[in-house]
Design a protein around this motif. Structure first.
Motif, PDB file in Angstrom:
ATOM      1  N   VAL A  80       4.885   7.754   3.776  1.00  0.00           N
ATOM      2  CA  VAL A  80       3.860   7.813   2.731  1.00  0.00           C
ATOM      3  C   VAL A  80       2.725   6.892   3.157  1.00  0.00           C
ATOM      4  N   ARG A  81       1.588   7.478   3.494  1.00  0.00           N
ATOM      5  CA  ARG A  81       0.545   6.744   4.203  1.00  0.00           C
ATOM      6  C   ARG A  81      -0.407   5.957   3.317  1.00  0.00           C
ATOM      7  N   SER A  82      -0.089   5.821   2.026  1.00  0.00           N
ATOM      8  CA  SER A  82      -0.875   4.911   1.177  1.00  0.00           C
ATOM      9  C   SER A  82      -0.271   3.512   1.165  1.00  0.00           C
ATOM     10  N   TYR A  83       0.855   3.332   1.853  1.00  0.00           N
ATOM     11  CA  TYR A  83       1.542   2.047   1.928  1.00  0.00           C
ATOM     12  C   TYR A  83       1.622   1.582   3.369  1.00  0.00           C
ATOM     13  N   ARG A  84       1.677   0.286   3.540  1.00  0.00           N
ATOM     14  CA  ARG A  84       1.946  -0.278   4.857  1.00  0.00           C
ATOM     15  C   ARG A  84       3.408  -0.018   5.219  1.00  0.00           C
ATOM     16  N   PHE A  85       3.748  -0.302   6.461  1.00  0.00           N
ATOM     17  CA  PHE A  85       5.077  -0.030   6.984  1.00  0.00           C
ATOM     18  C   PHE A  85       6.165  -0.690   6.136  1.00  0.00           C
TER      19      PHE A  85
ATOM     20  N   GLU B  19      12.296  11.194  -9.683  1.00  0.00           N
ATOM     21  CA  GLU B  19      11.341  10.764 -10.695  1.00  0.00           C
ATOM     22  C   GLU B  19      10.333   9.772 -10.106  1.00  0.00           C
ATOM     23  N   SER B  20       9.181   9.734 -10.710  1.00  0.00           N
ATOM     24  CA  SER B  20       8.123   8.759 -10.380  1.00  0.00           C
ATOM     25  C   SER B  20       7.821   8.670  -8.889  1.00  0.00           C
ATOM     26  N   PRO B  21       7.506   9.781  -8.241  1.00  0.00           N
ATOM     27  CA  PRO B  21       7.193   9.703  -6.807  1.00  0.00           C
ATOM     28  C   PRO B  21       5.870   8.996  -6.568  1.00  0.00           C
ATOM     29  N   GLU B  22       5.765   8.367  -5.419  1.00  0.00           N
ATOM     30  CA  GLU B  22       4.502   7.811  -4.957  1.00  0.00           C
ATOM     31  C   GLU B  22       3.786   8.899  -4.160  1.00  0.00           C
ATOM     32  N   ILE B  23       2.501   9.121  -4.453  1.00  0.00           N
ATOM     33  CA  ILE B  23       1.752  10.210  -3.823  1.00  0.00           C
ATOM     34  C   ILE B  23       0.518   9.652  -3.128  1.00  0.00           C
ATOM     35  N   ALA B  24       0.305  10.100  -1.913  1.00  0.00           N
ATOM     36  CA  ALA B  24      -0.855   9.681  -1.124  1.00  0.00           C
ATOM     37  C   ALA B  24      -1.625  10.901  -0.665  1.00  0.00           C
ATOM     38  N   ALA B  25      -2.932  10.769  -0.576  1.00  0.00           N
ATOM     39  CA  ALA B  25      -3.790  11.800   0.015  1.00  0.00           C
ATOM     40  C   ALA B  25      -4.783  11.096   0.929  1.00  0.00           C
ATOM     41  N   GLY B  26      -5.114  11.718   2.030  1.00  0.00           N
ATOM     42  CA  GLY B  26      -6.019  11.024   2.940  1.00  0.00           C
ATOM     43  C   GLY B  26      -6.580  11.898   4.029  1.00  0.00           C
ATOM     44  N   LEU B  27      -7.396  11.257   4.875  1.00  0.00           N
ATOM     45  CA  LEU B  27      -8.070  11.906   5.992  1.00  0.00           C
ATOM     46  C   LEU B  27      -7.877  11.059   7.233  1.00  0.00           C
ATOM     47  N   GLY B  28      -8.072  11.682   8.380  1.00  0.00           N
ATOM     48  CA  GLY B  28      -7.938  10.934   9.615  1.00  0.00           C
ATOM     49  C   GLY B  28      -8.521  11.670  10.803  1.00  0.00           C
ATOM     50  N   ILE B  29      -8.514  10.974  11.926  1.00  0.00           N
ATOM     51  CA  ILE B  29      -8.975  11.507  13.213  1.00  0.00           C
ATOM     52  C   ILE B  29      -7.839  11.359  14.212  1.00  0.00           C
TER      53      ILE B  29
ATOM     54  N   ASN C  49      -3.876   5.907  -2.456  1.00  0.00           N
ATOM     55  CA  ASN C  49      -2.766   5.919  -3.414  1.00  0.00           C
ATOM     56  C   ASN C  49      -3.197   6.642  -4.683  1.00  0.00           C
ATOM     57  N   LEU C  50      -2.628   7.831  -4.927  1.00  0.00           N
ATOM     58  CA  LEU C  50      -2.956   8.607  -6.122  1.00  0.00           C
ATOM     59  C   LEU C  50      -2.129   8.195  -7.334  1.00  0.00           C
ATOM     60  N   THR C  51      -1.104   7.388  -7.130  1.00  0.00           N
ATOM     61  CA  THR C  51      -0.233   6.966  -8.237  1.00  0.00           C
ATOM     62  C   THR C  51      -0.191   5.443  -8.315  1.00  0.00           C
ATOM     63  N   GLU C  52      -1.343   4.829  -8.125  1.00  0.00           N
ATOM     64  CA  GLU C  52      -1.412   3.366  -8.045  1.00  0.00           C
ATOM     65  C   GLU C  52      -1.019   2.719  -9.373  1.00  0.00           C
ATOM     66  N   ASP C  53      -0.067   1.799  -9.295  1.00  0.00           N
ATOM     67  CA  ASP C  53       0.334   0.971 -10.425  1.00  0.00           C
ATOM     68  C   ASP C  53      -0.117  -0.459 -10.175  1.00  0.00           C
ATOM     69  N   LEU C  54       0.049  -1.298 -11.188  1.00  0.00           N
ATOM     70  CA  LEU C  54      -0.350  -2.701 -11.076  1.00  0.00           C
ATOM     71  C   LEU C  54       0.380  -3.361  -9.914  1.00  0.00           C
TER      72      LEU C  54
ATOM     73  N   PRO D 158      -1.059  -1.218  -3.583  1.00  0.00           N
ATOM     74  CA  PRO D 158      -2.330  -1.053  -2.852  1.00  0.00           C
ATOM     75  C   PRO D 158      -3.046   0.222  -3.285  1.00  0.00           C
ATOM     76  N   SER D 159      -4.370   0.189  -3.222  1.00  0.00           N
ATOM     77  CA  SER D 159      -5.146   1.392  -3.532  1.00  0.00           C
ATOM     78  C   SER D 159      -5.148   2.361  -2.350  1.00  0.00           C
ATOM     79  N   GLY D 160      -4.823   1.863  -1.199  1.00  0.00           N
ATOM     80  CA  GLY D 160      -4.775   2.688   0.004  1.00  0.00           C
ATOM     81  C   GLY D 160      -4.624   1.820   1.234  1.00  0.00           C
TER      82      GLY D 160
END
Length: 656
Positions: A551-556, A610-620, A636-641, A644-646
């Motif tokens: 899931v590429r909205s999170y670090r490793f 339940e409650s999946p984390e969802i990411a959307a993005g672009l790259g080269i 991060n499309l499902t950002e909680d408190l 990270p936002s991305g």
């Protein structure tokens, strides 16, 4: 004698081209190239001047000049070629009505291809030459035949000079004819005992669209049956019989005396023990010569890296007994190397490595190396035997020591492992089993001690891995799919002994879309069954996810439950799905858009979607021989408190 040579050289002809308007004199001389060496090597003469004029006139016609006239004049030591160009035409627009725009662009390029090879500079339209027209039409027809339209006909419906230009516009009319499907092949001249095998091999293809890819595959498979059964082919042709939308392949076959494999003779070795090579073919001796298996084993001999080349010389006697002599050239087996890299998680990576691919002449591969990154230091020693006890079993031994700075804790581990694998389970199947043992010491660096689990323990495990791979390229796949599964059982010896079972599976599919697009789909899942709870089970053996491959909205490894210090805690089950669209931009550079979803569940909390984390993005991405270099941003499309936002990711290799 030297003076005479100098004197003759001083009278060698000079060459000048005059009167050109559309191209430069230097371009005309480049066209002539070394064709006029015999002219310039000696003093000018009328015959040589006439030759030069004829050659230049011919080349100008190839450049689209319709009626060029070249006169040759001799002025002292110079041959002057005076050109009257006349009209020059090039191929402009090519319209192929009745087809989609993408098809029209492809067909237009094919029609222009004969002239395109003579373009002098980028951006120039191909020069027009009348003889290129039928050649271009044949290329258009070949495109349709490659897709199963074997009676396609292309003709010029209309052409004319575009007003105010020197370009000819073409309208090409194509009648594709019927789409042909494959009929049951004929095998003229085949040995009767092989007919059933030949028909069985062809049967899955019958009824499919008879495009060139299918025919090439069929031809290779039929030829493979002969290669695998000892029949040397003296004549092997495939003709096509077209009738009522059916293409019937007709194989015309003539074969020699059936062969059995006799002796294997190895020549050229200096360091290598000959029996390590000959025993690879021992079980084939006395059997009908199977060239497919023989070549496959020969490739494995080359794959050891100990040889720079292997050449096979076959000698067959009247009875059909074939002796194979392997002319081997040993390569440089020993060497040292340094490497470097960078990853968004590892940071800078530097390494040194020494290897010997033919240790003690046994074709054992020995290596030792040291790798340093911002996360720690890894040192290891490896020894592998590609044919354990002269069987098809691979053995890999490893001794390693590693120190790692991870999120909230540091880890020091020293261990050994032994890997056994075979590749004879099937053409697309790889399977291995690993036995390992290591001593682990974990120290806290932010995470509270009670959330680390056991920190000093011995880890003993056995791991089985199996994969089924139908990708066209495991490094940069463009089509196909793969499935992998891993099962691991381990025992943890510590203050509180425990054990566990772990199961992981992942799959990926790659679907081409048009000429430049590609859809990639991936999924993975992991489950851990520990005998102890979170307070005892070591943190480094728990499951983690998040990063450039999940899931590429999170670090490793940072998706999922957190410790009281807000570091990743790990879990016992996870799932991840990925979808991405890749589009070629120019050269090796591609753009990508992706959507990832996943979830990591903590120890003791079961499995849910339940409650999946969802990411959307672009790259080269940049395609390289080692795999694509990826620079991507996941939002991060499902950002909680506190989340990270991305995140930006830099990685090498496919995402899944």
């Amino acid at each position: 004698m030297c003076l005479a040579s100098s004197s003759l050289a001083s009278f060698a002809a000079d060459l000048r081209v005059e009167g050109l308007q559309s191209i430069k004199e230097s371009e005309a001389l480049d066209l002539l190239g070394d064709r006029l060496e015999h002219v310039k090597a000696k003093p000018p003469s009328p015959a040589r001047a006439s030759d030069a004029a004829f050659l230049l006139e011919t080349l100008l016609k190839r450049q689209g000049f319709q009626t060029p006239d070249v006169k040759a004049e001799i002025s002292g030591n110079t041959i002057r070629l005076v050109v009257n160009e006349g009209p020059r035409l090039s191929i402009g627009s090519v319209n192929v009505p009745g087809f989609e725009e993408e098809d029209q662009v492809r067909l237009s390029r094919l029609f222009k291809l004969p002239g395109q090879e003579r373009v002098l500079r980028p951006g120039q339209e191909p020069p027009f030459r009348e003889s290129d027209v039928p050649e271009g039409l044949k290329l258009v027809e070949a495109d349709f035949r490659s897709r199963g339209y074997w009676q396609a006909e292309a003709k010029v419906e209309k052409r004319g000079v575009i007003p105010g230009t020197a370009e000819i516009a073409f309208v090409i009319r194509v009648d594709p004819g019927r789409l042909h499907h494959l009929g049951a092949p004929r095998f003229d001249g085949a040995p009767p005992e092989l007919l059933e095998s030949l028909r069985t091999k062809a049967a899955p293809h019958v009824g499919k669209v008879a495009d060139t890819d299918l025919l090439t595959t069929l031809r290779g498979e039929i030829e493979g049956i002969f290669r695998a059964t000892g029949y040397p082919l003296e004549t092997f042709k495939m003709n096509r019989i077209l009738e009522s939308g059916v293409l019937t392949p007709r194989f015309i076959i003539k074969f020699g005396t059936r062969q059995r494999l006799g002796d294997i003779i190895v020549k050229g070795t200096v360091k290598t023990k000959v029996e390590r090579i000959t025993k690879r073919f021992e079980d084939l001796r006395g059997e009908w010569f199977n060239a497919e298996v023989f070549d496959k084993r020969l490739k494995k001999v080359l794959a050891t890296g100990a040889f720079s080349s292997v050449r096979v010389e076959n000698n067959t006697d009247e009875s059909g007994m074939l002796d194979a002599t392997l002319q081997i050239v040993e390569g440089k087996a020993r060497g040292a190397s340094a490497y470097g890299g960078f990853g968004s998680y590892e940071g800078a990576i530097l390494g040194l490595k020494y290897h010997d691919r033919n240790l003690m002449g046994n074709l054992w591969n020995f290596s030792t190396g040291l790798e340093v990154s911002s996360r720690g230091i890894l040192g290891d020693i490896r020894l592998s035997d590609p044919w354990l006890f002269d069987t098809d079993t691979y053995l890999g031994l490893r001794l390693f020591s590693v120190t790692r700075a991870l999120e909230g804790y540091e880890k020091f581990e020293t261990g050994v492992s032994a890997e056994f694998s075979r590749d004879d389970f099937g053409e697309y199947i790889d399977a291995s089993i690993i036995f390992g043992s290591s001593i682990v010491n974990i120290s806290e660096d932010g995470i509270p001690r009670d959330q680390l689990g056991e920190t000093v323990y011995t880890h003993n495990y056995v791991r089985a891995d199996v994969g089924y791979d139908r990708r066209d390229d495991p490094v940069s796949p463009t089509r196909g799919y793969h499935i992998n599964a891993l099962l691991e059982a381990g025992f943890i010896a510590a203050d509180e002994n425990s054990n566990y079972v772990r199961f992981d599976t992942n799959a990926g599919g790659y679907i081409p879309i048009g000429k430049k697009g590609q859809v990639n789909l991936g999924a993975r899942m992991g489950m851990l069954f520990p005998s102890s709870g979170a307070a005892e089970f070591p943190i480094d053996l728990r499951l983690f996810t998040g990063g450039a491959d999940t899931v590429r909205s999170y670090r490793f490894n940072e998706l999922g439950p957190r410790t009281r210090s807000n570091d990743p805690l790990g879990g016992e089950t996870y799932w991840v799905t990925n979808a991405e669209y890749v589009h070629a931009l120019f050269g090796p550079i591609k753009g990508v858009g992706f959507v990832d979803a996943g979830h990591l569940i903590g120890i003791g909390n079961g499995f849910d979607f339940e409650s999946p984390e969802i990411a959307a993005g672009l790259g080269i991405r940049i395609d390289l021989p080692v795999g694509p270099i990826r620079l991507e941003y996941g939002h991060n499309l499902t950002e909680d408190l506190g989340e990270p936002s991305g995140t930006w990711h830099f990685a090498i290799g496919t995402a899944f």
